[in-house]
Design an enzyme around this catalytic site. Structure first.
Site, PDB file in Angstrom:
ATOM      1  N   HIS A   1      20.413   9.205  24.567  1.00  0.00           N
ATOM      2  CA  HIS A   1      20.145   7.916  25.203  1.00  0.00           C
ATOM      3  C   HIS A   1      20.804   6.765  24.456  1.00  0.00           C
ATOM      4  CE1 HIS A   1      18.477   5.522  28.202  1.00  0.00           C
ATOM      5  NE2 HIS A   1      17.176   5.652  27.986  1.00  0.00           N
TER       6      HIS A   1
ATOM      7  N   ASP B   1      23.019   6.001  29.626  1.00  0.00           N
ATOM      8  CA  ASP B   1      21.872   5.346  30.247  1.00  0.00           C
ATOM      9  C   ASP B   1      21.250   6.263  31.297  1.00  0.00           C
ATOM     10  OD1 ASP B   1      22.241   3.061  28.714  1.00  0.00           O
ATOM     11  OD2 ASP B   1      23.601   2.140  30.184  1.00  0.00           O
TER      12      ASP B   1
END
Length: 455
Positions: free
Chosen positions: A426, A430
């Site tokens: 992450h 995204d």
């Protein structure tokens, strides 16, 4: 005189020939000289004598063992740049006879096992590293005394013929005793001393059965033992912990209707096998779909360089396919998947899988990789969250195909469904990009025409 010279030449030639053969003993006489032409046809006064001091006194001299034997030292082969050392596991012992290219030991490294074969036929003279010892590239491993051709394996000796049973001595038959005369009258029955009395059945007490030995209370084993982690397992543990400590891992899920891909496989698997001599499986469909999605979402194919704080975008697609082996999980790499078709992918998967099962994967087969696919469905896994394989940024987890009721066009139908999971870093990827990537894979697997039309 001429005849005597010829006789001496012939005798000397025979002696020299016997010496050259190496297997015949040459015995020196205890006389002060040896007469080569001594015999009844020659007078003793004109003997041709060769002094015994000029003749070799050799007994059972073999030239082949001295001239052809050679001792060589076998060293550890060079490792890949990412591997510095390994642990030795010996397959042979001192004194064992080995043939050329026969495996003598195996060196287990962080990523794979390297087999060290014998460079020639010979006998192992010494092991220079203990079993389990650590070695680096170029370390001397063992010494080998080279011999000629490898000794042929002795054929199993034929079972000795069963010995003929010895004839037992014949025993003269003894005539049986004469039979007793058959009685013509029944013998008198003696009357009981006490009269028999009848008892009711209820009064008869049953005989008590002997008491059973009570089984002892079951005591479970409470022992334990320890085993040293092999290098591959240590490396797997280290890399997975590094990924957990470094990446901000997040997993997103989706489900795929496998009806169309199953129908396509059932319709074309025979023709595919006939043309390419390969079985058409589901893994090639997911590999091709992943390459298609990686081209649409290049950030999933990228990685963060923590040293320079840069994002490295790879213009090539190398997909690692996780394969379970008895030693641990290995991830051989299919390179340049974007240029492959289904047959190329299936062929590469088959070759890498065969090498993994035979423990013949080289370091080069597992180096690199920009994306990984793990298929836990082959073991029956229904749902799982895979861990990223560094230095990558995402991994796709496949699971078992299960018939489930789903709503299709407002109606409930039973379809073969598979859950898929995408674990991603992450820090770089995204949620929108991860979900879009997974939906691209779903669309390409559910309808392979998407790949043909580049939709």
């Amino acid at each position: 005189m001429l005849s005597r010279s010829r006789c001496a030449s012939r005798a000397f030639s025979r002696s020299l020939s016997a010496f050259q053969k190496g297997n015949c003993p040459l015995v020196r006489r205890s006389l002060p000289g040896i007469s080569l032409c001594q015999g009844p046809g020659y007078p003793d006064s004109r003997k041709t004598v060769i002094n015994s001091s000029n003749i070799f006194s050799v007994r059972f001299f073999r030239t082949t063992a001295v001239c052809k034997d050679d001792v060589i030292t076998v060293k550890t082969p060079a490792f890949a740049e990412s591997v510095t050392e390994g642990d030795v596991r010996w397959e042979k012992a001192v004194g064992d006879t080995v043939a050329e290219d026969e495996v003598v030991c195996e060196i287990e490294t962080d990523k794979t096992s390297v087999q060290v074969p014998s460079p020639a036929n010979g006998v192992i003279e010494a092991l220079l590293v203990p079993d389990g010892g650590k070695v680096e590239g170029g370390t001397p491993l063992f010494t080998l005394r080279k011999t000629g051709a490898a000794p042929a394996k002795a054929k199993p000796a034929a079972a000795p013929a069963a010995a003929a049973p010895k004839a037992e001595p014949t025993v003269s038959a003894v005539p049986p005793p004469p039979a007793a005369p058959i009685p013509t009258q029944m013998p008198p029955v003696p009357s009981p001393s006490q009269p028999l009395t009848s008892k009711p059945v209820s009064a008869v007490k049953p005989t008590a059965a002997p008491p059973r030995a009570e089984a002892g209370a079951g005591v479970g084993l409470r022992s334990e033992h320890r085993e040293k982690m092999n290098r591959m397992r240590q490396r797997i543990a280290q890399r997975l912990k590094e990924a957990q400590n470094t990446c901000a891992m997040l997993t997103t899920f989706n489900e795929i209707d496998m009806s169309n891909i199953q129908e396509m496989r059932a319709r074309h698997k025979d023709a595919f096998l006939k043309k390419h001599n390969l079985k058409l499986g589901f893994m090639s469909a997911f590999v091709k779909a992943s390459a298609f999605a990686l081209q649409e979402q290049p950030v999933v194919n990228a990685v963060i360089d923590d040293a320079t704080k840069e994002v490295v975008y790879r213009d090539y697609i190398d997909i690692s396919v996780a394969v379970a082996t008895p030693r641990g999980l290995v991830v051989p790499v299919i390179r340049n998947v974007e240029t492959m078709n289904y047959a190329d992918i299936e062929r590469t998967i088959s070759e890498l899988g065969e090498k993994a099962r035979k423990n013949e994967l080289a370091i080069e087969d597992m180096d690199g990789g920009t994306f990984t696919i793990s298929n836990g469905g082959v073991f029956g896994s229904l749902f799982g969250t895979p861990i990223i394989n560094p230095p990558q940024s995402a991994i796709l987890g496949m699971h078992a195909i299960v018939d489930r009721p789903v709503v299709i066009g407002g109606k409930v139908e039973v379809r073969p469904m598979m859950y898929v999971a995408l674990t991603y870093d992450h820090r770089l990827i995204d949620g929108r990009e991860a979900v879009t990537f997974l939906r691209k894979i779903k669309a390409a697997v559910e309808d392979p025409r998407v790949l043909l039309l580049d939709l």
